[in-house]
Motif scaffolding. Structure first.
Motif, PDB file in Angstrom:
ATOM      1  N   LEU A  22       0.700  -1.172  -0.025  1.00 47.90           N
ATOM      2  CA  LEU A  22       0.054   0.064  -0.160  1.00 47.90           C
ATOM      3  C   LEU A  22       0.866   1.439  -0.107  1.00 47.90           C
ATOM      4  O   LEU A  22       0.298   2.394   0.188  1.00 47.90           O
ATOM      5  CB  LEU A  22      -1.050   0.011   1.101  1.00 47.90           C
ATOM      6  CG  LEU A  22      -2.339  -0.681   0.995  1.00 47.90           C
ATOM      7  CD1 LEU A  22      -2.828  -0.821   2.518  1.00 47.90           C
ATOM      8  CD2 LEU A  22      -3.374  -0.054  -0.082  1.00 47.90           C
ATOM      9  N   ALA A  60      -0.372   4.397  -1.284  1.00 57.33           N
ATOM     10  CA  ALA A  60      -1.303   5.223  -0.810  1.00 57.33           C
ATOM     11  C   ALA A  60      -0.915   6.521  -0.260  1.00 57.33           C
ATOM     12  O   ALA A  60      -1.806   7.584  -0.115  1.00 57.33           O
ATOM     13  CB  ALA A  60      -1.947   4.314   0.391  1.00 57.33           C
ATOM     14  N   TYR A 114       4.090   5.664   3.763  1.00 54.70           N
ATOM     15  CA  TYR A 114       3.219   4.704   4.190  1.00 54.70           C
ATOM     16  C   TYR A 114       3.808   3.880   5.167  1.00 54.70           C
ATOM     17  O   TYR A 114       2.988   3.451   6.164  1.00 54.70           O
ATOM     18  CB  TYR A 114       2.668   4.008   3.146  1.00 54.70           C
ATOM     19  CG  TYR A 114       1.097   3.307   3.660  1.00 54.70           C
ATOM     20  CD1 TYR A 114       0.178   3.933   3.544  1.00 54.70           C
ATOM     21  CD2 TYR A 114       1.385   1.805   3.753  1.00 54.70           C
ATOM     22  CE1 TYR A 114      -1.283   3.206   4.055  1.00 54.70           C
ATOM     23  CE2 TYR A 114       0.296   0.937   4.209  1.00 54.70           C
ATOM     24  CZ  TYR A 114      -0.950   2.069   4.380  1.00 54.70           C
ATOM     25  OH  TYR A 114      -2.164   1.316   4.779  1.00 54.70           O
ATOM     26  N   LEU A 137      -5.976   3.465   6.458  1.00 53.92           N
ATOM     27  CA  LEU A 137      -6.099   4.649   5.724  1.00 53.92           C
ATOM     28  C   LEU A 137      -6.821   5.532   7.024  1.00 53.92           C
ATOM     29  O   LEU A 137      -7.432   5.140   7.746  1.00 53.92           O
ATOM     30  CB  LEU A 137      -7.202   4.725   4.537  1.00 53.92           C
ATOM     31  CG  LEU A 137      -6.535   4.523   3.371  1.00 53.92           C
ATOM     32  CD1 LEU A 137      -7.863   4.572   2.483  1.00 53.92           C
ATOM     33  CD2 LEU A 137      -5.326   4.983   2.832  1.00 53.92           C
ATOM     34  N   LEU A 171     -10.593   1.052   1.706  1.00 55.24           N
ATOM     35  CA  LEU A 171      -9.483   1.416   0.718  1.00 55.24           C
ATOM     36  C   LEU A 171      -9.766   2.050  -0.383  1.00 55.24           C
ATOM     37  O   LEU A 171      -8.941   2.195  -1.283  1.00 55.24           O
ATOM     38  CB  LEU A 171      -8.663   0.223   0.530  1.00 55.24           C
ATOM     39  CG  LEU A 171      -7.626  -0.310   1.926  1.00 55.24           C
ATOM     40  CD1 LEU A 171      -7.177  -1.643   1.542  1.00 55.24           C
ATOM     41  CD2 LEU A 171      -6.804   0.542   2.248  1.00 55.24           C
ATOM     42  N   VAL A 222      -7.696   4.289  -2.517  1.00 53.88           N
ATOM     43  CA  VAL A 222      -6.549   4.122  -3.062  1.00 53.88           C
ATOM     44  C   VAL A 222      -6.647   4.057  -4.563  1.00 53.88           C
ATOM     45  O   VAL A 222      -5.603   4.498  -5.424  1.00 53.88           O
ATOM     46  CB  VAL A 222      -6.007   2.551  -2.560  1.00 53.88           C
ATOM     47  CG1 VAL A 222      -4.823   2.225  -3.254  1.00 53.88           C
ATOM     48  CG2 VAL A 222      -5.828   2.593  -0.841  1.00 53.88           C
ATOM     49  N   VAL A 226      -4.947   7.231  -6.387  1.00 55.41           N
ATOM     50  CA  VAL A 226      -3.559   7.335  -6.186  1.00 55.41           C
ATOM     51  C   VAL A 226      -3.388   7.802  -7.832  1.00 55.41           C
ATOM     52  O   VAL A 226      -3.591   7.272  -8.599  1.00 55.41           O
ATOM     53  CB  VAL A 226      -2.908   6.380  -5.871  1.00 55.41           C
ATOM     54  CG1 VAL A 226      -1.243   6.253  -6.162  1.00 55.41           C
ATOM     55  CG2 VAL A 226      -2.811   5.926  -4.318  1.00 55.41           C
ATOM     56  N   TYR A 246     -12.555   0.653  -8.173  1.00 59.78           N
ATOM     57  CA  TYR A 246     -11.810   0.145  -6.953  1.00 59.78           C
ATOM     58  C   TYR A 246     -12.168  -1.524  -6.526  1.00 59.78           C
ATOM     59  O   TYR A 246     -11.566  -2.369  -6.529  1.00 59.78           O
ATOM     60  CB  TYR A 246     -11.504   0.901  -5.760  1.00 59.78           C
ATOM     61  CG  TYR A 246     -10.359   0.193  -4.958  1.00 59.78           C
ATOM     62  CD1 TYR A 246      -8.836   0.582  -5.598  1.00 59.78           C
ATOM     63  CD2 TYR A 246     -10.330  -0.127  -3.793  1.00 59.78           C
ATOM     64  CE1 TYR A 246      -7.838  -0.002  -4.894  1.00 59.78           C
ATOM     65  CE2 TYR A 246      -9.367  -0.646  -2.987  1.00 59.78           C
ATOM     66  CZ  TYR A 246      -8.114  -0.550  -3.503  1.00 59.78           C
ATOM     67  OH  TYR A 246      -7.066  -1.038  -2.864  1.00 59.78           O
ATOM     68  N   TRP A 256      -3.514  -4.467  -3.724  1.00 59.23           N
ATOM     69  CA  TRP A 256      -4.223  -3.228  -3.508  1.00 59.23           C
ATOM     70  C   TRP A 256      -4.030  -2.344  -4.732  1.00 59.23           C
ATOM     71  O   TRP A 256      -4.888  -1.498  -4.667  1.00 59.23           O
ATOM     72  CB  TRP A 256      -3.782  -2.415  -2.074  1.00 59.23           C
ATOM     73  CG  TRP A 256      -4.374  -3.467  -1.006  1.00 59.23           C
ATOM     74  CD1 TRP A 256      -5.412  -3.837  -0.619  1.00 59.23           C
ATOM     75  CD2 TRP A 256      -3.384  -4.099   0.087  1.00 59.23           C
ATOM     76  NE1 TRP A 256      -5.530  -4.640   0.614  1.00 59.23           N
ATOM     77  CE2 TRP A 256      -4.073  -4.919   0.854  1.00 59.23           C
ATOM     78  CE3 TRP A 256      -1.881  -4.290  -0.108  1.00 59.23           C
ATOM     79  CZ2 TRP A 256      -3.515  -5.668   2.009  1.00 59.23           C
ATOM     80  CZ3 TRP A 256      -1.497  -5.031   1.078  1.00 59.23           C
ATOM     81  CH2 TRP A 256      -2.294  -5.562   1.845  1.00 59.23           C
ATOM     82  N   VAL A 257      -2.811  -2.371  -5.256  1.00 55.81           N
ATOM     83  CA  VAL A 257      -2.454  -1.396  -6.419  1.00 55.81           C
ATOM     84  C   VAL A 257      -1.904  -2.322  -7.359  1.00 55.81           C
ATOM     85  O   VAL A 257      -1.503  -3.155  -7.220  1.00 55.81           O
ATOM     86  CB  VAL A 257      -1.598  -0.253  -5.969  1.00 55.81           C
ATOM     87  CG1 VAL A 257      -2.276   0.591  -4.695  1.00 55.81           C
ATOM     88  CG2 VAL A 257      -0.385  -0.958  -5.326  1.00 55.81           C
TER      89      VAL A 257
END
Lengths: 335, 259, 258
Positions: free
Chosen positions: B45, B48, B59, B191, C46, C49, C52, C61, C192-193
């Protein structure tokens, strides 16, 4: 200390314990156990032995009835009772990660012994139960016998005058069992400790206990010295196996001159001797005179198993494996 | 504390620590597992931090509070499991036959929890600093972080002990672990709350006390000395401790059952 | 061994394992609840995110994380199968299976079938949950089936791996060994990305992780722009092939151990 010096070590009247589900585990028992006595509490699994011990050790409140241990009431004077008793409960509850010596030190500290005394007591007790060499090892690696011996040492840390042993030799080999019996006898004889011992072994009760109570389904069905209980069962029996099965009747005719037949079968003949064990020589002479040969001839004294069979209608030795273990770990009923 | 009581407590803490430290198979996961998740989150992450309005430059710094909370939870679950095992084996019965007080029993257990938490915390700080985490609040911040972690462990430990004395089963205590775990994830752990876009999730995270524990710890890393965040964190930690220990003490009274 | 005894054994084992799952839902609950929880935590917590810079996934997402969660749940359902067989060994049931089965490879096939049925169920449940929580679909029905097929491959990989471990350990103590490698493999991927936004250690490892390519293939399907499919399917299929050997040698070990 306000120690009542007179009166029995354990005195119980109409003690009852009920659990939420299931029958009365203990159903109105009375006991009176003198100071310095070894009392054997004999019964099959689930009879209510452990529940009784937990109540007498103040770990489980009774549903009804009263019990005084060391002169103090187990309900209203729990702390005084605990100060005077030691208990080795069924589970041999030990922490596998601690060493034997650490166990003794912990127990001694919780009983409020001072540092020097803790050390002295630990050495002495470990020596007495034969664990001096193993004292530095973690209990997880101990054998069953070693655990039981440590358990006994822990129960003795604060020098109790009354000792509860809940099935102390279950699962032990003969040697460990004998060693433990010797130590229990020594405690009673040399130190005047009162021992309340539960067991499902007839031999253990017979060997060790001055007096025995037989408990079944939560009730005491017989009580007395082992000799008196056996005497109640009457005379010895003699059992013969004819050498030639065709002459079984002849053997039976001879034997029945000496007593009432009991439990005969196709291959053997047994009678209860009217004259007691002395009658055996007469039996042998009569068989000889009649010219009947026997393959074997056995004299049997009444055993505690006979007592148990007579009082409960079941044989203790046979019932052991089948009975579910009702009273091993009763749940305290949450308020 | 009287000398007899302090001796009792001392011995019980010692026992609780020894039993834990002599089982590396139990201690090691309580340190490595939070660190692994920390590593995965920090790497996965990292991007983020580029969300517009993200409160930290890195992060890694932001997520650093996570292992402390998870580690505290781990240690506390272990303590609950240990107590349950004492009940299952009858060891607690043995202790009950001594004049030891309920308070001493609980204090002994909790002393072990706090000891383990501090050990975990020191490892986490070391690994974090090596990985490049920078404490905005400096060395004093590290100390406060460890205190917060110890209090959190104490609170969770009380709840674990309460579960243990209520159920008497190690399985039941282990079974509750995922619930606590869920409580961590439904918070502002990943977050900041203002960057949680889904309304219900933000609401849950706002009501979830774990968010404030994490935000207080996190402020020491990314902000410096933030009185509001710290006050909230200490308030939540204190409430958790009071709740956990009261429940445990009450449960212990029933469980000991001695007269 | 005849083909018919193989399939008879496989179907019998699968029937029994599925019957177990239906009659004792507590056993399979974790493999359903965990992915649902991931969906809630990721898609709910999340979603920003996705803002970004450089994150430009067309499906939003929820769809982005949905793909990973499907593959994760399928792989883990496979790993959980290892628990079944390990528990069967502890209870002695496996020994009876080994004695009774005419073709013992059928036992492995039976567990694989069970894993496929269970993972399909979980994947459908996840799909419904994701739609309810507002997932946008850019791909066609065929693309969705393509994603399911990727899930099946991931499931077979998980099951074969777990069988190999369980057949060697033959104890539920194997639990951590069943889960941890799959856990790491799944999380050392672009969870997540996208891959190019990963950094540090995770970024470096993910570039070589076959799961990364499967996840990316799945994401391209759900976005309606199928790319990188041969690599995604191919790597999983290759893993399944290698792990078949792992499971079969495990079976031999179990046979040798009696």
């Amino acid at each position: 200390m306000d120690e009542p010096n007179t009166g029995p070590a354990i005195e119980v009247e109409q003690l009852v314990r009920e659990f939420k589900k299931g029958p009365r585990a203990v159903d109105g028992i009375d006991l009176s156990i003198a100071r310095g006595e070894i009392y054997g509490f004999l019964g099959p699994n689930g009879a209510g032995k452990s529940t009784t011990v937990l109540m007498l050790a103040t770990l489980l409140p009774p549903t009804a009835g009263t019990a005084r241990v060391g002169g103090f009431d187990v309900v209203s004077e729990g702390a005084q009772v605990r100060a005077r008793i030691g208990a080795a409960l069924q589970e041999a509850a030990l922490d596998p990660m601690l060493t034997g010596r650490e166990h003794v030190h912990l127990q001694a500290a919780l009983h409020g012994l001072r540092r020097a005394e803790r050390r002295r007591r630990a050495d002495e007790l470990l020596e007495r139960v034969g664990l001096t060499e193993a004292a530095g090892r973690k209990v997880g690696g101990y054998s069953g016998g070693m655990k039981r011996r440590l358990d006994l040492a822990l129960a003795l840390v604060h020098g109790p005058s009354i000792l509860f042993l809940d099935e102390p030799t279950t699962g032990l080999d003969v040697q460990s069992r004998t060693a433990l019996w010797d130590e229990v006898r020594r405690l009673a004889t040399d130190e005047g400790v009162t021992v309340f011992l539960t067991t499902q072994y007839l031999e253990e009760a017979d060997q060790l206990a001055g007096r025995i109570g037989i408990i079944d389904h939560g009730r005491i069905v017989a009580e007395g010295t082992p000799a008196a209980l056996k005497a109640e069962m009457g005379a010895a029996t003699v059992e013969a196996v004819p050498a030639d099965l065709a002459r079984r009747t002849a053997v039976a005719d001879v034997l029945e001159q000496f007593g009432e037949p009991v439990g005969a079968s196709d291959s053997r003949v047994a009678v209860r001797l009217r004259e007691g064990p002395q009658g055996l020589t007469d039996v042998v002479r009569a068989l000889d005179a009649q010219g009947v040969a026997v393959a074997s001839l056995q004299l049997q004294m009444p055993s505690l198993d006979d007592v148990f069979l007579a009082k409960t209608g079941r044989s203790l030795e046979g019932s052991r494996a089948e009975e579910p273990d009702h009273d091993a770990q009763p749940e305290p009923a949450p308020a | 504390m009287s000398s007899a009581l302090s001796t009792q407590v001392g011995f019980l803490i010692r026992r609780s620590m020894l039993r834990t430290l002599r089982q590396p198979a139990a201690v090691i996961p309580s340190i490595t597992f939070p660190l692994i998740l920390f590593g995965i989150n920090a790497g996965g992450l990292a991007a983020a931090a580029q969300i517009p309005g993200f409160p930290a430059d890195s992060y890694l710094d932001f997520i650093f509070a996570f292992p402390f909370i998870q580690g505290a939870l781990f240690g506390a679950t272990m303590a609950g499991g240990d107590l349950a095992r004492d009940i299952e084996t009858g060891f607690l019965n043995r202790l009950s036959l001594t004049p030891v007080s309920r308070v001493a029993l609980l204090a002994g257990l909790m002393g072990g929890v706090v000891g383990l938490a501090l050990l975990q915390g020191l490892v986490f700080v070391t690994v974090g600093v090596l990985a490049g985490v920078q404490f905005a609040a400096g060395v004093g911040g590290v100390a406060v972080m460890l205190v917060l972690m110890a209090l959190t462990a104490l609170g969770f430990g009380g709840l674990g002990a309460w579960l243990a004395v209520r159920t008497g089963s190690g399985e039941a205590v282990q079974g509750a672990f995922p619930l606590f775990f869920v409580a961590i994830f439904l918070s502002s752990v990943n977050l900041p709350r203002e960057l949680i876009a889904v309304d219900w999730f933000r609401a849950v995270a706002t009501w979830n006390p774990v968010s404030y524990l994490i935000e207080g710890m996190r402020s020491l890393v990314i902000t410096g000395w933030d009185p509001t965040a710290l006050a909230l964190a200490f308030a939540v930690a204190a409430a958790l401790v009071v709740l956990g220990l009261t429940a445990a003490a009450a449960g212990m009274r029933t469980r000991l059952g001695r007269t | 061994m005849s083909r018919s005894s193989f399939s008879a054994v496989a179907l019998a084992v699968a029937w029994r394992a599925l019957h177990n799952a239906v009659t004792r839902p507590a056993l399979i609950l974790p493999s359903i609840i965990f992915p649902l929880f991931f969906l809630v935590a990721f898609a709910g917590g999340l979603s920003r995110v996705g803002d970004v810079p450089g994150f430009d996934f067309p499906g939003g997402y929820t769809a982005f994380v949905f793909v990973w969660i499907v593959l994760q749940s399928c792989a883990f359902t496979g790993a959980f199968m290892g628990f079944n067989i390990a528990a069967d060994f502890e209870s002695g049931f496996s020994r009876r299976l080994l004695l009774a089965a005419a073709d013992r490879r059928g036992i492995l096939a039976g567990y694989v079938i069970t894993g496929l049925v269970r993972s399909t169920f979980t994947a459908l449940l996840l799909f419904v949950a994701a739609l309810v929580s507002g997932m946008r679909l850019e791909g066609s029905l065929l693309d969705l089936l393509g994603l399911l097929a990727l899930g099946w491959l991931a499931n077979v990989v998980g099951t074969l791996f777990a069988l190999g471990v369980a057949l060697r350990m033959r104890s539920v103590q194997a639990g951590p060994l069943l889960q941890t490698p799959i856990f790491l493999l799944m999380f050392l991927a672009p969870v997540w990305v996208p891959l190019d936004l990963l950094s540090g250690f995770v970024g470096a490892v993910a570039g070589f992780n076959p799961i990364t390519f499967a996840v990316e293939a799945g994401r391209s399907l759900i976005a309606g722009s199928a790319t990188g499919l041969p690599l995604g399917y191919g790597l999983l299929a290759l893993m399944a092939l290698v792990l078949t050997g792992w499971a079969l040698t495990g079976l031999r070990r179990a046979e040798a151990a009696g």
